[in-house]
Design a protein around this motif. Structure first.
Motif, PDB file in Angstrom:
ATOM      1  N   SER A  58      45.655  27.691  59.626  1.00 37.53           N
ATOM      2  CA  SER A  58      46.493  28.800  59.168  1.00 37.53           C
ATOM      3  C   SER A  58      47.456  28.358  58.079  1.00 37.53           C
ATOM      4  O   SER A  58      48.209  29.183  57.555  1.00 37.53           O
ATOM      5  CB  SER A  58      47.290  29.361  60.356  1.00 37.53           C
ATOM      6  OG  SER A  58      48.109  28.344  60.927  1.00 37.53           O
ATOM      7  N   ASP A  59      47.449  27.072  57.731  1.00 40.14           N
ATOM      8  CA  ASP A  59      48.333  26.550  56.681  1.00 40.14           C
ATOM      9  C   ASP A  59      47.630  26.670  55.335  1.00 40.14           C
ATOM     10  O   ASP A  59      46.831  25.811  54.947  1.00 40.14           O
ATOM     11  CB  ASP A  59      48.705  25.095  56.976  1.00 40.14           C
ATOM     12  CG  ASP A  59      49.477  24.952  58.275  1.00 40.14           C
ATOM     13  OD1 ASP A  59      50.385  25.771  58.507  1.00 40.14           O
ATOM     14  OD2 ASP A  59      49.179  24.032  59.054  1.00 40.14           O
ATOM     15  N   THR A  60      47.900  27.755  54.633  1.00 41.06           N
ATOM     16  CA  THR A  60      47.231  28.014  53.361  1.00 41.06           C
ATOM     17  C   THR A  60      48.208  27.834  52.203  1.00 41.06           C
ATOM     18  O   THR A  60      49.352  28.288  52.256  1.00 41.06           O
ATOM     19  CB  THR A  60      46.671  29.442  53.332  1.00 41.06           C
ATOM     20  OG1 THR A  60      47.733  30.372  53.603  1.00 41.06           O
ATOM     21  CG2 THR A  60      45.580  29.609  54.370  1.00 41.06           C
ATOM     22  N   PHE A  61      47.719  27.179  51.161  1.00 37.70           N
ATOM     23  CA  PHE A  61      48.489  26.964  49.936  1.00 37.70           C
ATOM     24  C   PHE A  61      47.698  27.583  48.790  1.00 37.70           C
ATOM     25  O   PHE A  61      46.554  27.180  48.534  1.00 37.70           O
ATOM     26  CB  PHE A  61      48.704  25.473  49.691  1.00 37.70           C
ATOM     27  CG  PHE A  61      49.540  25.163  48.471  1.00 37.70           C
ATOM     28  CD1 PHE A  61      50.910  24.993  48.581  1.00 37.70           C
ATOM     29  CD2 PHE A  61      48.949  25.045  47.220  1.00 37.70           C
ATOM     30  CE1 PHE A  61      51.682  24.717  47.465  1.00 37.70           C
ATOM     31  CE2 PHE A  61      49.715  24.772  46.098  1.00 37.70           C
ATOM     32  CZ  PHE A  61      51.085  24.613  46.218  1.00 37.70           C
ATOM     33  N   ALA A  62      48.278  28.582  48.132  1.00 37.53           N
ATOM     34  CA  ALA A  62      47.545  29.318  47.100  1.00 37.53           C
ATOM     35  C   ALA A  62      48.230  29.172  45.750  1.00 37.53           C
ATOM     36  O   ALA A  62      49.439  29.349  45.630  1.00 37.53           O
ATOM     37  CB  ALA A  62      47.439  30.795  47.475  1.00 37.53           C
ATOM     38  N   VAL A  63      47.425  28.842  44.736  1.00 38.38           N
ATOM     39  CA  VAL A  63      47.872  28.855  43.346  1.00 38.38           C
ATOM     40  C   VAL A  63      47.334  30.130  42.713  1.00 38.38           C
ATOM     41  O   VAL A  63      46.121  30.404  42.776  1.00 38.38           O
ATOM     42  CB  VAL A  63      47.366  27.618  42.581  1.00 38.38           C
ATOM     43  CG1 VAL A  63      47.825  27.679  41.123  1.00 38.38           C
ATOM     44  CG2 VAL A  63      47.860  26.345  43.243  1.00 38.38           C
ATOM     45  N   MET A  64      48.219  30.916  42.118  1.00 38.33           N
ATOM     46  CA  MET A  64      47.822  32.190  41.503  1.00 38.33           C
ATOM     47  C   MET A  64      47.501  31.965  40.024  1.00 38.33           C
ATOM     48  O   MET A  64      48.299  31.372  39.297  1.00 38.33           O
ATOM     49  CB  MET A  64      48.948  33.212  41.644  1.00 38.33           C
ATOM     50  CG  MET A  64      49.277  33.572  43.084  1.00 38.33           C
ATOM     51  SD  MET A  64      50.922  34.288  43.288  1.00 38.33           S
ATOM     52  CE  MET A  64      51.948  32.799  43.303  1.00 38.33           C
ATOM     53  N   ILE A  65      46.338  32.452  39.595  1.00 37.94           N
ATOM     54  CA  ILE A  65      45.951  32.377  38.179  1.00 37.94           C
ATOM     55  C   ILE A  65      46.123  33.772  37.591  1.00 37.94           C
ATOM     56  O   ILE A  65      45.430  34.716  37.975  1.00 37.94           O
ATOM     57  CB  ILE A  65      44.505  31.888  38.018  1.00 37.94           C
ATOM     58  CG1 ILE A  65      44.318  30.544  38.730  1.00 37.94           C
ATOM     59  CG2 ILE A  65      44.152  31.780  36.540  1.00 37.94           C
ATOM     60  CD1 ILE A  65      42.909  30.007  38.670  1.00 37.94           C
ATOM     61  N   LYS A  66      47.091  33.901  36.697  1.00 35.09           N
ATOM     62  CA  LYS A  66      47.431  35.197  36.101  1.00 35.09           C
ATOM     63  C   LYS A  66      46.841  35.267  34.695  1.00 35.09           C
ATOM     64  O   LYS A  66      47.028  34.371  33.875  1.00 35.09           O
ATOM     65  CB  LYS A  66      48.946  35.337  36.044  1.00 35.09           C
ATOM     66  CG  LYS A  66      49.430  36.712  35.649  1.00 35.09           C
ATOM     67  CD  LYS A  66      49.800  37.499  36.877  1.00 35.09           C
ATOM     68  CE  LYS A  66      50.278  38.888  36.450  1.00 35.09           C
ATOM     69  NZ  LYS A  66      51.599  39.185  36.895  1.00 35.09           N
ATOM     70  N   THR A  67      46.131  36.361  34.411  1.00 34.52           N
ATOM     71  CA  THR A  67      45.485  36.551  33.106  1.00 34.52           C
ATOM     72  C   THR A  67      45.693  37.994  32.652  1.00 34.52           C
ATOM     73  O   THR A  67      46.289  38.814  33.375  1.00 34.52           O
ATOM     74  CB  THR A  67      43.980  36.262  33.191  1.00 34.52           C
ATOM     75  OG1 THR A  67      43.359  37.279  33.998  1.00 34.52           O
ATOM     76  CG2 THR A  67      43.699  34.900  33.800  1.00 34.52           C
ATOM     77  N   ALA A  68      45.163  38.299  31.479  1.00 37.63           N
ATOM     78  CA  ALA A  68      45.095  39.688  31.056  1.00 37.63           C
ATOM     79  C   ALA A  68      44.058  40.408  31.912  1.00 37.63           C
ATOM     80  O   ALA A  68      43.236  39.768  32.588  1.00 37.63           O
ATOM     81  CB  ALA A  68      44.713  39.749  29.575  1.00 37.63           C
ATOM     82  N   PRO A  69      44.059  41.757  31.936  1.00 42.70           N
ATOM     83  CA  PRO A  69      43.025  42.465  32.713  1.00 42.70           C
ATOM     84  C   PRO A  69      41.627  41.992  32.352  1.00 42.70           C
ATOM     85  O   PRO A  69      41.306  41.786  31.180  1.00 42.70           O
ATOM     86  CB  PRO A  69      43.263  43.932  32.313  1.00 42.70           C
ATOM     87  CG  PRO A  69      44.728  43.997  31.998  1.00 42.70           C
ATOM     88  CD  PRO A  69      45.054  42.684  31.363  1.00 42.70           C
ATOM     89  N   GLU A  70      40.829  41.796  33.391  1.00 40.11           N
ATOM     90  CA  GLU A  70      39.459  41.266  33.289  1.00 40.11           C
ATOM     91  C   GLU A  70      39.420  39.793  32.886  1.00 40.11           C
ATOM     92  O   GLU A  70      38.353  39.221  32.728  1.00 40.11           O
ATOM     93  CB  GLU A  70      38.615  42.082  32.282  1.00 40.11           C
ATOM     94  CG  GLU A  70      38.569  43.571  32.556  1.00 40.11           C
ATOM     95  CD  GLU A  70      37.963  43.890  33.911  1.00 40.11           C
ATOM     96  OE1 GLU A  70      37.074  43.141  34.353  1.00 40.11           O
ATOM     97  OE2 GLU A  70      38.382  44.878  34.535  1.00 40.11           O
ATOM     98  N   GLY A  71      40.594  39.176  32.757  1.00 43.60           N
ATOM     99  CA  GLY A  71      40.638  37.782  32.301  1.00 43.60           C
ATOM    100  C   GLY A  71      40.147  36.786  33.318  1.00 43.60           C
ATOM    101  O   GLY A  71      39.710  35.677  32.949  1.00 43.60           O
ATOM    102  N   CYS A  72      40.206  37.119  34.605  1.00 46.03           N
ATOM    103  CA  CYS A  72      39.779  36.135  35.605  1.00 46.03           C
ATOM    104  C   CYS A  72      38.262  35.975  35.623  1.00 46.03           C
ATOM    105  O   CYS A  72      37.734  35.066  36.269  1.00 46.03           O
ATOM    106  CB  CYS A  72      40.288  36.513  36.992  1.00 46.03           C
ATOM    107  SG  CYS A  72      39.503  37.960  37.718  1.00 46.03           S
TER     108      CYS A  72
END
Length: 824
Positions: free
Chosen positions: A492-506
């Motif tokens: 249950s120990d989760t570490f998340a890195v968020m990748i932020k882009t323009a729309p449809e960028g991911c």
């Protein structure tokens, strides 16, 4: 000590011989209008007591536990609508103790539990997962292309064919180790929680939610076939609140212990009851004002009423002791109360202001729960000015102390003057004013300080154990956590890195490649179990598109291929990116949330983010339970030293104002610093990390410990500035305020040592730490103040500018013993 020449306040037996216009303006205002003052205090107590009973709530909050100003948390809060399940969530595991999950009766029970949780207030239903959730799907590649559907067959009726279909779907969905135990004896429900209940808009009632979970547990475990294992913030808070209800018994124990010890010291029922009642009045006022201002009590601020009671006892006992001595010499009780008010009010106010500033410094820590603790503690300390410094002497001016008790106190003084009884202890302490003993004490303190400092360098920030360190290792919660850890591959120990882009960028090739590289970098850490991101789904779906060819389990440069993979992933794994594909998390599942584990993972993610963030894509830390805890650890690490520095700056400033001497300030502060160092060393030895629950303890210990130094040193300096030697001045100070320092230190330690048996581990730890600090501050005041005074406050230096005369005005302590003895 009958030959001591000093300014004395006359012994006045008849009230008519006393000039009511004497004393400062505050004294005249309070004591010349005692009845209106007491009625006003009674009215305020009743009103605030009513507010405390009717408005005060136990209201823990997930958001109050996190440092909302930290960049990691801001990143999480800004994007939490797209990150369901990576914040406040609950995990419920249903175990079949007599078979496996493919028993129709088990599956029916699981369905009932799923439905009850699904309909509970505060559950984020769209993101809830279990075998019965339609969002949990399977996918496979066939000759005709992709096929898929919910893991639980749509037409499930419990037949052997349905069970076989379910078994096949579980294998195809690849959820063994995540939603299904590796030995197939249990399955998991993941229940994300909203910040507010959807129907009412109010915050989640964690205690009520925890009670519902316990009712579910009792109902479905009644037959002995099934077991429920529950972990998550909501359950942890519920268990803590349940423990706090038991902790009220420890508060009652502390009150009874205080009554017993003070009575054994005074042998006066009325003054003992008054000390405790005035201290309890402060607690009632504090809780009433907290409720009036709209604040709530949470598991981490519940210790504040204990501390307010403890500080109140410390100051009230000093007033009681002074009045008892004057009454023993024959002074009228009302006049004795005014004399004690004159002697100790300024020293008491200074000590309380130092306490208040020490607590207020905690407000600089960017964690709401600690800010609330600081506010409630500061309110309590401000209240003590009215209850312990004003109400206590005025109340004693009415009831006085028992004649026998006063005479007994005077006989103790006479025996001490003849080097008998307590006099032997005073003589022993007085030796620390001599060069030989003073040198030895300072050297021992220096060695302890050096050893403690070396050990304190190993102090860790954050949790040092797996599970919930707020609870004992054998608690139900930690046993449940151990079961889940042992039977499921993903913690249950989760570490998340968020990748932020323009729309449809991911969906862009470069974004997916960098996400894949980040996942690979995180996987190189041995404390990372596995990682999960959109790239996993893209690889699987791309390979499936080409008949499952493992060579094509990769990220293709062709955008159409990537778009098709994302389209399929949006059906089977919608949590891997948001609706417009402008945010995707890379999730690392950690083996634990220990401080070292989080530091290592944060370092990897930070380096990668700094090297690869650009205008097109940003790598933002951090979400997930471990990500939030990592941010909390960073804030605690930064605040730990700055908080202590500010506390000591405040204490030093108040000591300088009180003593008007930098030498005397050093004498007062150095023992406190030694206590802080040794307390950190003790935390290392006990395996206690610095975190939200323990961060305030050292600051609170400093604030309370300075009271001892102010009361003892102010009297000692008064005598030295009258021309007495250090040895004689210290002996007089010990005889007056010093013995009450010892009494209060023992009383407070006895009151909190019972916390060691608390069902809440962090409170048990705090009880041990506070007991140590109370006792060590007492010893530091009684031993190190004379030893340091020998080197820093010889007679020539002690005649520096005097502190505010009103704080020690007219001290007639232990003088005129010949006259005193005639009244016994």
């Amino acid at each position: 000590m009958a030959d001591i020449q000093q300014d004395t306040l006359p012994v006045i037996r008849n009230l008519g011989d006393f000039d009511p216009r004497s004393g400062n303006r505050l004294e005249r205002l309070v004591f010349n209008h005692r009845l209106p003052f007491m009625l006003c205090m009674l009215l305020v107590t009743v009103v605030l007591g009513y507010m405390a009973l009717t408005r005060l709530e136990l209201r823990p909050s997930f958001e109050k536990m996190i440092p909302q100003g930290h960049p990691y948390i801001q990143n999480y809060l800004d994007n939490r609508q797209s990150l369901r399940g990576l914040g406040n969530s609950l995990r419920v595991v249903v175990e079949n103790t007599r078979g496996d999950i493919f028993d129709p009766a088990y599956l029916q029970t699981l369905r009932q539990i799923n439905d009850e949780l699904f309909l509970s207030q505060g559950v984020d239903r769209a993101w809830m997962k279990s075998l019965w959730s339609p969002a949990v799907r399977w996918t496979e590649v066939t000759e005709e292309g992709f096929q898929g559907g919910p893991v639980m067959p749509d037409a499930y009726q419990g037949s052997a064919a349905d069970i076989q279909q379910l078994r096949q779907n579980i294998e195809r969905a690849n959820i063994v180790g995540s939603l299904v135990a590796r030995d197939f004896t249990s399955s998991m429900l993941i229940v994300p929680l909203l910040d507010q209940a959807s129907a009412t808009g109010a915050g989640i009632d964690y205690h009520g939610f925890s009670k519902k979970l316990e009712r579910l547990r009792q109902h479905y475990e009644a037959g002995g076939v099934y077991k429920l294992h529950v972990i998550g913030f909501a359950k942890l808070m519920g268990d803590l609140i349940d423990g706090l209800l038991q902790v009220m018994l420890f508060f009652a124990l502390a009150v009874l212990t205080t009554l017993l010890i003070i009575y054994l010291y005074t042998r006066c029922v009325r003054s003992t009851l008054l000390v405790v009642l005035c201290s309890l009045t402060a607690v009632v006022w504090q809780l009433g004002i907290v409720a009036w201002l709209g604040y709530a009590i949470d598991p981490y601020s519940i210790l504040v009423p204990f501390l307010i009671f403890a500080i109140g006892v410390s100051h009230a006992a000093q007033k009681m002791n002074g009045i008892m001595q004057d009454i023993g010499r024959g002074t009228h009780r009302q006049i004795a109360a005014r004399y004690t008010f004159r002697r100790l009010f300024v020293a008491g106010v200074t000590a309380l202001l130092a306490d208040a500033v020490g607590f207020a410094v905690l407000m600089l820590i960017d964690i709401p729960v600690i800010k609330d603790l600081a506010i409630t503690a500061s309110i309590g300390v401000a209240v003590l000015i009215f209850t312990s410094l004003l109400l206590m002497p005025v109340a004693l001016s009415y009831v006085g102390v028992g004649r026998k008790a006063a005479e007994r106190a005077l006989r103790i003084d006479l025996r001490a003057a003849e080097h008998r009884g307590f006099g032997k202890l005073w003589d022993l302490l007085d030796r620390f004013t001599e060069r030989k003993w003073a040198t030895g004490a300072v050297l021992v303190a220096a060695l302890l300080g050096a050893g403690g400092f070396w050990l304190s360098l190993q102090l860790k920030i954050g949790d040092l154990d797996s599970g919930a360190p707020e609870l004992h290792a054998d608690s139900r919660y930690n046993r449940d956590n151990a079961y889940i850890t042992g039977h499921y591959a993903l913690s249950s120990d989760t570490f998340a890195v968020m990748i932020k882009t323009a729309p449809e960028g991911c969906l862009r090739y470069q974004t997916l490649v960098l996400a894949d590289r980040l996942a690979w970098a995180l996987q190189q850490n041995p404390q990372v179990q596995t990682t999960l991101s959109l790239t996993n789904a893209v690889r699987q779906i791309t390979a499936g598109t080409y008949e499952g060819n493992p060579k094509l389990s990769s990220i293709q440069r062709n955008q159409d291929v990537l778009n098709y993979a994302a389209q399929q992933a949006s059906v089977n794994a919608p949590e891997l990116f948001n609706n417009d594909c402008s945010l995707m998390p890379v999730i690392a599942y950690l083996k634990d949330h220990k401080a070292d584990t989080l530091d290592q993972v944060v370092a990897i993610a930070e380096r990668f983010a700094q090297a690869n963030s650009s205008e097109d894509r940003q790598f933002l830390l951090a979400a997930g339970s471990a990500g939030i805890e990592a941010a909390t650890n960073i804030v605690v690490r930064k605040a730990n030293r700055s908080m202590l520095l500010l506390v000591y700056l405040a204490v030093t400033l108040f000591c300088l104002i009180t003593f008007r001497s930098w030498r005397a300030t050093l004498v007062a502060v150095l023992p406190l610093m030694l206590t802080s160092i040794l307390c950190e060393a003790l935390m290392v030895m006990m395996g206690i990390g610095v975190k939200v629950a323990t961060l305030p303890v050292i600051a609170l210990g400093v604030g309370i410990g300075v009271d001892y130094a102010l009361y003892l040193l102010s009297v000692q300096l008064h005598y030295q500035r009258q021309g007495l030697s250090l040895a004689q001045s210290y002996k007089n100070a010990v005889a007056f305020t010093g013995r009450v320092v010892g009494l209060v230190g023992i009383t407070l330690a006895a009151g909190v040592v019972g916390w060691a048996w608390s069902p809440i581990k962090f409170q048990a730890d705090m009880g041990i730490l506070l007991t140590f600090m109370f006792l060590w501050n007492m010893l530091g005041a009684l031993v190190l103040i004379p030893a340091l005074s020998h080197f820093l406050l010889p007679a020539s230096q002690a005649r520096a500018p005097s502190p505010s005369p009103s704080s020690v005005e007219g001290l007639n302590l232990n003088s005129q013993k010949a006259e005193c003895s005639s009244h016994v």
